[in-house]
Design a protein around this motif. Structure first.
Motif, PDB file in Angstrom:
ATOM      1  N   ASP A   1       0.855  -1.185   0.000  1.00  0.00           N
ATOM      2  CA  ASP A   1       0.000   0.000   0.000  1.00  0.00           C
ATOM      3  C   ASP A   1       0.896   1.241   0.000  1.00  0.00           C
ATOM      4  O   ASP A   1       1.924   1.273   0.669  1.00  0.00           O
ATOM      5  CB  ASP A   1      -0.874  -0.021   1.253  1.00  0.00           C
ATOM      6  N   LEU A   2       0.523   2.229  -0.749  1.00  0.00           N
ATOM      7  CA  LEU A   2       1.326   3.448  -0.898  1.00  0.00           C
ATOM      8  C   LEU A   2       2.776   3.084  -1.185  1.00  0.00           C
ATOM      9  O   LEU A   2       3.678   3.292  -0.390  1.00  0.00           O
ATOM     10  CB  LEU A   2       1.224   4.336   0.346  1.00  0.00           C
ATOM     11  N   PHE A   3       2.974   2.504  -2.341  1.00  0.00           N
ATOM     12  CA  PHE A   3       4.285   1.993  -2.757  1.00  0.00           C
ATOM     13  C   PHE A   3       5.368   3.036  -2.514  1.00  0.00           C
ATOM     14  O   PHE A   3       5.211   4.202  -2.868  1.00  0.00           O
ATOM     15  CB  PHE A   3       4.231   1.608  -4.242  1.00  0.00           C
ATOM     16  N   HIS A   4       6.476   2.612  -1.918  1.00  0.00           N
ATOM     17  CA  HIS A   4       7.558   3.536  -1.582  1.00  0.00           C
ATOM     18  C   HIS A   4       8.928   2.908  -1.874  1.00  0.00           C
ATOM     19  O   HIS A   4       9.021   1.760  -2.322  1.00  0.00           O
ATOM     20  CB  HIS A   4       7.452   3.999  -0.125  1.00  0.00           C
ATOM     21  N   TYR A   5       9.963   3.675  -1.607  1.00  0.00           N
ATOM     22  CA  TYR A   5      11.332   3.295  -1.920  1.00  0.00           C
ATOM     23  C   TYR A   5      11.736   1.972  -1.263  1.00  0.00           C
ATOM     24  O   TYR A   5      12.426   1.151  -1.864  1.00  0.00           O
ATOM     25  CB  TYR A   5      12.278   4.425  -1.495  1.00  0.00           C
ATOM     26  N   GLY A   6      11.312   1.755  -0.043  1.00  0.00           N
ATOM     27  CA  GLY A   6      11.619   0.501   0.637  1.00  0.00           C
ATOM     28  C   GLY A   6      11.040  -0.699  -0.090  1.00  0.00           C
ATOM     29  O   GLY A   6      11.675  -1.752  -0.194  1.00  0.00           O
ATOM     30  N   HIS A   7       9.808  -0.551  -0.602  1.00  0.00           N
ATOM     31  CA  HIS A   7       9.198  -1.624  -1.392  1.00  0.00           C
ATOM     32  C   HIS A   7      10.041  -1.919  -2.628  1.00  0.00           C
ATOM     33  O   HIS A   7      10.303  -3.083  -2.959  1.00  0.00           O
ATOM     34  CB  HIS A   7       7.784  -1.226  -1.846  1.00  0.00           C
ATOM     35  N   LEU A   8      10.459  -0.860  -3.314  1.00  0.00           N
ATOM     36  CA  LEU A   8      11.258  -1.035  -4.527  1.00  0.00           C
ATOM     37  C   LEU A   8      12.560  -1.788  -4.235  1.00  0.00           C
ATOM     38  O   LEU A   8      12.897  -2.747  -4.922  1.00  0.00           O
ATOM     39  CB  LEU A   8      11.562   0.323  -5.162  1.00  0.00           C
ATOM     40  N   LEU A   9      13.274  -1.368  -3.205  1.00  0.00           N
ATOM     41  CA  LEU A   9      14.533  -2.036  -2.857  1.00  0.00           C
ATOM     42  C   LEU A   9      14.299  -3.503  -2.509  1.00  0.00           C
ATOM     43  O   LEU A   9      15.065  -4.380  -2.919  1.00  0.00           O
ATOM     44  CB  LEU A   9      15.206  -1.322  -1.685  1.00  0.00           C
TER      45      LEU A   9
ATOM     46  N   ASP B   1      17.969  -7.820   2.823  1.00  0.00           N
ATOM     47  CA  ASP B   1      18.740  -7.007   3.759  1.00  0.00           C
ATOM     48  C   ASP B   1      18.695  -5.547   3.324  1.00  0.00           C
ATOM     49  O   ASP B   1      19.717  -4.868   3.292  1.00  0.00           O
ATOM     50  CB  ASP B   1      20.182  -7.521   3.833  1.00  0.00           C
ATOM     51  N   THR B   2      17.518  -5.083   2.981  1.00  0.00           N
ATOM     52  CA  THR B   2      17.346  -3.699   2.535  1.00  0.00           C
ATOM     53  C   THR B   2      16.867  -2.843   3.711  1.00  0.00           C
ATOM     54  O   THR B   2      16.303  -3.371   4.670  1.00  0.00           O
ATOM     55  CB  THR B   2      16.330  -3.631   1.380  1.00  0.00           C
ATOM     56  N   PRO B   3      17.091  -1.531   3.647  1.00  0.00           N
ATOM     57  CA  PRO B   3      16.647  -0.658   4.746  1.00  0.00           C
ATOM     58  C   PRO B   3      15.133  -0.766   4.963  1.00  0.00           C
ATOM     59  O   PRO B   3      14.370  -0.961   4.019  1.00  0.00           O
ATOM     60  CB  PRO B   3      17.017   0.747   4.266  1.00  0.00           C
ATOM     61  N   LYS B   4      14.734  -0.638   6.219  1.00  0.00           N
ATOM     62  CA  LYS B   4      13.322  -0.731   6.560  1.00  0.00           C
ATOM     63  C   LYS B   4      12.646   0.627   6.375  1.00  0.00           C
ATOM     64  O   LYS B   4      13.122   1.641   6.872  1.00  0.00           O
ATOM     65  CB  LYS B   4      13.158  -1.195   8.004  1.00  0.00           C
TER      66      LYS B   4
END
Length: 132
Positions: free
Chosen positions: A11-19, A113-116
């Motif tokens: 929901d509300l796609f963001h940079y963390g989702h992409l990574l 292991d991407t940023p949360k």
């Protein structure tokens, strides 16, 4: 061909989702993203975007090969039959029932292991900044 599956609300796609999805795709040759159906999202007032919009947005990413809408993780595992299931590092483990399903069916469990980044925290911060 190694099939990787990532599951979530997105929901509300963001940079963390992409990574997270880019890292998941790097674990195999074919990435399936299972989107949690609107009726099964367990967060008050969510999702903000309906399941069709979330699926379309995720499906347009170069790293994603297929998107399905599911009632939950077990539904996704049964339908996709992946080699690897991937969650973000903010999860310590899968739900015990889902983890047992994976073990019984030879599905490897991995964590990126991407940023949360938290959609809920981002919504809360936007509210705080706007004075709502």
């Amino acid at each position: 061909m190694k099939v990787v599956m990532a599951n979530g609300c997105f929901d509300l796609f963001h940079y963390g989702h992409l990574l997270h999805l880019m890292a998941a795709r790097d674990m195999g040759e074919f990435l399936v993203v299972s989107i949690t159906a609107d009726s099964c999202v367990n967060k008050p007032g969510r999702p903000i975007l309906d399941q069709e919009k979330r699926a379309r947005m995720v499906g347009e990413l170069k790293c994603v090969d297929e998107v399905i809408i599911v009632t939950g993780m077990r539904d996704a595992l049964r339908r996709v039959k992946p080699d690897i299931v991937v969650k973000g590092r903010d999860y310590d483990a899968l739900d015990p029932g889902d983890a047992n399903y994976c073990r019984r069916h030879g599905i490897e469990i991995r964590f990126t292991d991407t940023p949360k980044f938290s959609t809920t925290a981002m919504i809360d911060e936007a509210r705080r900044r706007s004075g709502l």
